[in-house]
Write an enzyme that holds these catalytic residues in place. Structure first.
Site, PDB file in Angstrom:
ATOM      1  N   CYS A  23      41.669  36.575  31.853  1.00 46.92           N
ATOM      2  CA  CYS A  23      40.977  36.608  30.556  1.00 46.92           C
ATOM      3  C   CYS A  23      40.136  37.874  30.415  1.00 46.92           C
ATOM      4  O   CYS A  23      39.759  38.517  31.391  1.00 46.92           O
ATOM      5  CB  CYS A  23      40.123  35.362  30.368  1.00 46.92           C
ATOM      6  SG  CYS A  23      38.588  35.371  31.291  1.00 46.92           S
ATOM      7  N   CYS A  63      37.066  38.106  29.561  1.00 49.70           N
ATOM      8  CA  CYS A  63      35.711  37.958  30.130  1.00 49.70           C
ATOM      9  C   CYS A  63      35.693  38.407  31.588  1.00 49.70           C
ATOM     10  O   CYS A  63      34.749  39.050  32.038  1.00 49.70           O
ATOM     11  CB  CYS A  63      35.247  36.517  30.025  1.00 49.70           C
ATOM     12  SG  CYS A  63      35.065  35.949  28.330  1.00 49.70           S
TER      13      CYS A  63
END
Length: 80
Positions: A48, A50
């Site tokens: 991801c 993040c």
């Protein structure tokens, strides 16, 4: 499950700064359940944004610049 060629560079970002890679739940359980002395920091890695934008760079910066480090640095990859 993600193809290894996709996640290999993401794994390397942490292993290159000293993180030991756990690839199975059994490895994590064994480490945490052992007579291990000291502290363990386990980073859950991911594909991801993040993880790419904040988690991997942040934890790498933190351990490279820490005055006191955990005894064991470890990582696992989510979804694999």
């Amino acid at each position: 499950m993600y193809p290894e060629e996709l996640i290999a560079p993401m794994r390397a970002e942490l292993s290159n700064v000293g993180f030991e890679e756990f690839r199975t739940a059994e490895q994590v359980a064994s480490h945490l359940g052992s007579e291990h002395k000291g502290t363990t920091l386990i980073v859950v890695n991911s594909v991801c944004g993040c993880a790419a934008g904040a988690a991997r760079p942040g934890v790498a910066f933190a351990v490279e610049n820490a005055k006191i480090k955990p005894t064991t640095l470890a990582t696992v990859f989510a979804g694999n």
